[in-house]
Design a protein around this motif. Structure first.
Motif, mmCIF file in Angstrom:
data_model
loop_
_atom_site.group_PDB
_atom_site.id
_atom_site.type_symbol
_atom_site.label_atom_id
_atom_site.label_comp_id
_atom_site.label_asym_id
_atom_site.label_seq_id
_atom_site.Cartn_x
_atom_site.Cartn_y
_atom_site.Cartn_z
ATOM 1 N N ALA A 97 35.157 32.221 33.948
ATOM 2 C CA ALA A 97 34.169 33.284 34.375
ATOM 3 C C ALA A 97 35.097 34.522 35.036
ATOM 4 O O ALA A 97 34.546 35.560 35.320
ATOM 5 N N MET A 98 36.184 34.162 34.939
ATOM 6 C CA MET A 98 37.197 35.411 35.466
ATOM 7 C C MET A 98 37.989 35.869 34.269
ATOM 8 O O MET A 98 37.408 36.478 33.658
ATOM 9 N N ASP A 99 39.394 35.705 34.505
ATOM 10 C CA ASP A 99 40.034 36.246 33.310
ATOM 11 C C ASP A 99 39.986 35.292 32.055
ATOM 12 O O ASP A 99 40.557 35.783 30.840
ATOM 13 N N ASP A 100 39.612 34.262 31.867
ATOM 14 C CA ASP A 100 39.461 33.177 30.806
ATOM 15 C C ASP A 100 40.664 33.089 30.197
ATOM 16 O O ASP A 100 40.597 33.479 28.991
ATOM 17 N N ASP A 101 41.796 32.730 30.811
ATOM 18 C CA ASP A 101 43.060 32.369 30.177
ATOM 19 C C ASP A 101 43.035 31.084 30.023
ATOM 20 O O ASP A 101 43.103 30.134 30.694
ATOM 21 N N ASP A 102 43.966 30.635 28.607
ATOM 22 C CA ASP A 102 44.166 29.349 28.261
ATOM 23 C C ASP A 102 45.712 29.065 28.524
ATOM 24 O O ASP A 102 45.813 27.853 28.497
ATOM 25 N N LEU A 103 46.538 29.857 28.916
ATOM 26 C CA LEU A 103 47.917 29.721 28.897
ATOM 27 C C LEU A 103 48.537 30.180 30.173
ATOM 28 O O LEU A 103 48.257 31.356 30.376
ATOM 29 N N ARG A 104 49.372 29.537 30.924
ATOM 30 C CA ARG A 104 49.728 30.001 32.339
ATOM 31 C C ARG A 104 51.314 29.392 32.284
ATOM 32 O O ARG A 104 51.518 28.138 32.321
ATOM 33 N N HIS A 105 52.176 30.230 32.394
ATOM 34 C CA HIS A 105 53.645 29.804 32.368
ATOM 35 C C HIS A 105 53.991 28.611 31.341
ATOM 36 O O HIS A 105 54.650 27.943 31.588
ATOM 37 N N LEU A 151 37.940 42.837 38.997
ATOM 38 C CA LEU A 151 36.623 42.689 38.197
ATOM 39 C C LEU A 151 36.039 43.736 37.973
ATOM 40 O O LEU A 151 35.302 44.136 36.883
ATOM 41 N N VAL A 152 35.426 44.606 38.851
ATOM 42 C CA VAL A 152 34.825 45.662 38.875
ATOM 43 C C VAL A 152 35.369 46.970 37.762
ATOM 44 O O VAL A 152 34.640 47.527 37.326
ATOM 45 N N ALA A 153 36.687 46.819 37.787
ATOM 46 C CA ALA A 153 37.314 47.777 37.336
ATOM 47 C C ALA A 153 36.986 47.966 35.817
ATOM 48 O O ALA A 153 37.130 49.061 35.233
ATOM 49 N N GLU A 154 36.619 46.901 35.261
ATOM 50 C CA GLU A 154 36.104 46.955 33.809
ATOM 51 C C GLU A 154 35.022 47.810 33.428
ATOM 52 O O GLU A 154 34.120 47.652 34.133
ATOM 53 N N GLY A 155 35.384 49.084 32.563
ATOM 54 C CA GLY A 155 34.364 49.861 32.239
ATOM 55 C C GLY A 155 34.123 50.901 33.444
ATOM 56 O O GLY A 155 33.566 52.007 33.278
ATOM 57 N N GLU A 156 34.780 50.964 34.632
ATOM 58 C CA GLU A 156 35.217 51.984 35.341
ATOM 59 C C GLU A 156 36.341 52.779 35.146
ATOM 60 O O GLU A 156 37.242 52.435 34.497
ATOM 61 N N THR A 157 36.261 54.181 35.342
ATOM 62 C CA THR A 157 37.248 54.871 35.293
ATOM 63 C C THR A 157 38.188 55.203 36.548
ATOM 64 O O THR A 157 37.651 56.143 37.420
ATOM 65 N N ARG A 186 48.235 42.224 27.068
ATOM 66 C CA ARG A 186 47.637 43.560 26.348
ATOM 67 C C ARG A 186 46.139 43.416 26.759
ATOM 68 O O ARG A 186 45.144 43.623 25.850
ATOM 69 N N LYS A 187 45.800 42.585 27.832
ATOM 70 C CA LYS A 187 44.334 42.237 27.799
ATOM 71 C C LYS A 187 43.786 43.401 28.971
ATOM 72 O O LYS A 187 42.315 43.645 28.443
ATOM 73 N N ASP A 188 44.534 43.989 29.684
ATOM 74 C CA ASP A 188 43.708 45.032 30.265
ATOM 75 C C ASP A 188 43.480 46.238 29.533
ATOM 76 O O ASP A 188 42.311 46.710 29.547
ATOM 77 N N GLU A 189 44.279 46.510 28.306
ATOM 78 C CA GLU A 189 43.880 47.701 27.379
ATOM 79 C C GLU A 189 42.693 47.377 26.467
ATOM 80 O O GLU A 189 41.799 47.903 26.533
ATOM 81 N N ALA A 190 42.628 45.958 26.308
ATOM 82 C CA ALA A 190 41.462 45.555 25.600
ATOM 83 C C ALA A 190 40.134 45.574 26.300
ATOM 84 O O ALA A 190 38.983 45.795 25.872
ATOM 85 N N ALA A 191 40.277 45.434 27.419
ATOM 86 C CA ALA A 191 39.111 45.139 28.420
ATOM 87 C C ALA A 191 38.790 46.737 29.193
ATOM 88 O O ALA A 191 37.842 47.153 29.672
ATOM 89 N N ASP A 225 32.882 50.508 51.925
ATOM 90 C CA ASP A 225 32.399 51.745 51.089
ATOM 91 C C ASP A 225 33.659 51.970 49.899
ATOM 92 O O ASP A 225 34.148 52.625 49.961
ATOM 93 N N ASP A 226 33.737 50.546 49.202
ATOM 94 C CA ASP A 226 34.581 50.853 48.074
ATOM 95 C C ASP A 226 34.167 49.697 47.148
ATOM 96 O O ASP A 226 33.260 49.045 47.312
ATOM 97 N N ALA A 227 35.026 49.316 45.928
ATOM 98 C CA ALA A 227 34.531 48.481 44.942
ATOM 99 C C ALA A 227 34.529 47.024 45.338
ATOM 100 O O ALA A 227 34.175 45.955 44.639
ATOM 101 N N ARG A 228 34.946 46.932 46.751
ATOM 102 C CA ARG A 228 34.744 45.393 47.230
ATOM 103 C C ARG A 228 33.129 45.195 47.659
ATOM 104 O O ARG A 228 33.139 44.078 48.061
ATOM 105 N N ALA A 229 32.445 46.384 47.503
ATOM 106 C CA ALA A 229 31.368 45.960 48.213
ATOM 107 C C ALA A 229 30.416 44.876 47.694
ATOM 108 O O ALA A 229 29.933 44.238 48.519
ATOM 109 N N ARG A 230 30.528 44.782 46.347
ATOM 110 C CA ARG A 230 29.724 43.577 45.613
ATOM 111 C C ARG A 230 29.981 42.304 46.202
ATOM 112 O O ARG A 230 29.400 41.215 46.568
ATOM 113 N N LEU A 231 31.569 42.248 46.519
ATOM 114 C CA LEU A 231 32.003 40.919 46.897
ATOM 115 C C LEU A 231 31.541 40.658 48.510
ATOM 116 O O LEU A 231 31.005 39.453 48.576
#
Lengths: 304, 304
Positions: free
Chosen positions: A98-106, A171-177, A248-253, B36-42
């Motif tokens: 539900a968050m970053d959905d990663d299969d691999l860590r360290h 989380l909110v950053a996706e799709g925001e500028t 390169r997940k940030d770019e994809a998102a 009043d920022d992107a953490r509002a939803r949280l």
């Protein structure tokens, strides 16, 4: 024969890293003895997450700061373990589908992959509780005031006004500028707050008054931002196999990062400037701060 | 005119419940001002989970125990809020699809339904951190030793050796045939540990020595088990609309409960016996313990 106390020689960063990694593994191993009942799977998942992985940058910062004030190494070790428990719990939850959905860590399977999602949620929650259990134990410091201050600082740094708040912004950053100011604020919360808490923990154990912590806070603040910029650079330029995680997940998102906003050359320049600033904050310290200095240089040089 | 201090009259349980519910809502409202920022939803998700719902049994136990020792009401209120924050975070995570997958809690949508899973995970994590932030604050008690003891007890009660360990046993329970001893142990961890921590918090704030806490611990232990048995009874006999949550899930999942192992009549008998035991632990207390006595009776009578 003279027996005047001698400041121990500064270890090399490589030696310090190896030593801290072994110590944190040893401490988690002792704290997470697997019980012989239905909770065994939970403890095994916590061990999977906590033992044998990661640079242990936050514990190293606790030790390196504690060195400045001759803090008892066992006290520093306990505080370092609590800081790392918070960091590890945040990675376990961050990796969830539900968050970053990663299969691999360290370089190994994430907890929800090696076990299952429910176990990963609970293992994260338990590592979270463990951090405060360790700090509240009188073995961490005989003075309860010091323990309470460590706890207050870590709770604030990891909660909605710190790490978790930064994760929410992410989380909110996706799709925001987001602009550079917002990305800076996001990263300062998401990774910077806990890096600051590590340095702060060393200073609290050293009984340094809040006023006298200003240079150390400046160091931690600049180091945290430099660390994140280099992370963004490595994400763009790095090798997935070497990194042991997906890149390169940030770019994809479609998320803005320091690199997407500044470009590679300016981002690299900025990271170096921040490290110079971090070093400058330490100018009034002598050789006892050499390990903190080495850590700062390592942070910008690790991407080469 | 005489001005000798008078022990305030014991409030009725109904009045106490209404008062505690209002106070806990008021405290969460103040702690969770939406930024009043992107953490509002949280923060909104945390408010959705924490404000306006639940019996507030654990806060009530903190207040009722604190009454015995003339604890400052504001201190008791802060400890009660921390206890409830832990309870609420555990519900938010427990309701997640990967755990119990519940859509309804206290008659309204669960956090992951009203928001989304990622926000629910983070909101739970933040309420978890908030509990320790509140306890570590000097406003909770001027003596840092008291604060550190509250924190140590709550961390232990909510971690793998307490609530979260019980939740893990509960996850594993599906498809296992637990006997009465194992179900008792599971429930003692899953719900009992935090109920004990609530009573313990009142005693810690009252500066009661660990040795002198024995009767209160006995009371809390028996109350916690009686509470769970009645919960199992209500799960079998209750009305979903009145309960504000989905019922009869244990049976569907093939999990053993007190009722499946003992049958309805013996389970009810056992819950009454436990409440009698709980009351007996309070025999050396006078009228100042009447609220604790009312709570115990309420726990077994609420299923009628």
């Amino acid at each position: 024969m003279s027996s005047a106390p001698v400041q121990p020689a500064t270890p090399s960063l490589a030696d310090a890293l190896v030593e801290v990694q072994a110590e944190i593994d040893r401490r988690f191993d002792a704290l997470l003895a697997v019980p012989d009942d239905a909770r065994a799977r939970l403890y095994q998942a916590m061990r999977h997450a906590a033992i044998g992985g990661g640079k242990r940058l936050r514990p190293l910062l606790v030790f390196a700061t504690a060195r400045l004030f001759d803090v008892d190494p066992d006290q520093a070790g306990r505080a370092a373990t609590a800081l790392e428990a918070i960091h590890v719990y945040s990675l376990v939850h961050d990796d969830l589908p539900a968050m970053d959905d990663d299969d691999l860590r360290h370089g190994k399977a994430t907890v929800h992959k090696a076990y299952d999602e429910a176990t990963a949620i609970l293992a994260g929650d338990c590592l979270h509780a463990l951090a405060f259990e360790v700090l509240a134990d009188p073995a961490t410091h005989p003075d309860a005031g010091v323990r309470a201050e460590l706890i207050a600082d870590l709770a604030r740094a990891s909660g909605p006004a710190g790490m978790a708040g930064g994760q929410m912004m992410d989380l909110v950053a996706e799709g925001e500028t987001f602009d550079l100011g917002t990305v800076t604020r996001l990263q300062q919360l998401k990774t910077g707050a806990l890096i600051c808490a590590a340095v702060e923990a060393g200073a609290i154990l050293g009984r340094v008054s809040p006023e006298q912590r200003t240079p150390l806070r400046g160091y931690a603040h600049d180091l945290g931002l430099a660390f994140q910029i280099v992370d963004d650079l490595m994400d763009v330029e790095g090798d997935e196999e070497l990194a042991g995680k997906k890149l390169r997940k940030d770019e994809a998102a479609g998320k803005e990062t320091f690199v997407s906003l500044l470009g590679v050359p300016r981002a690299r320049e900025q990271s170096r400037m921040l490290v110079d600033q971090a070093l400058d904050h330490l100018r009034h310290y002598g050789a006892e701060a050499d390990l903190l200095r080495q850590i700062a240089r390592f942070v910008v040089e690790r991407d080469r």
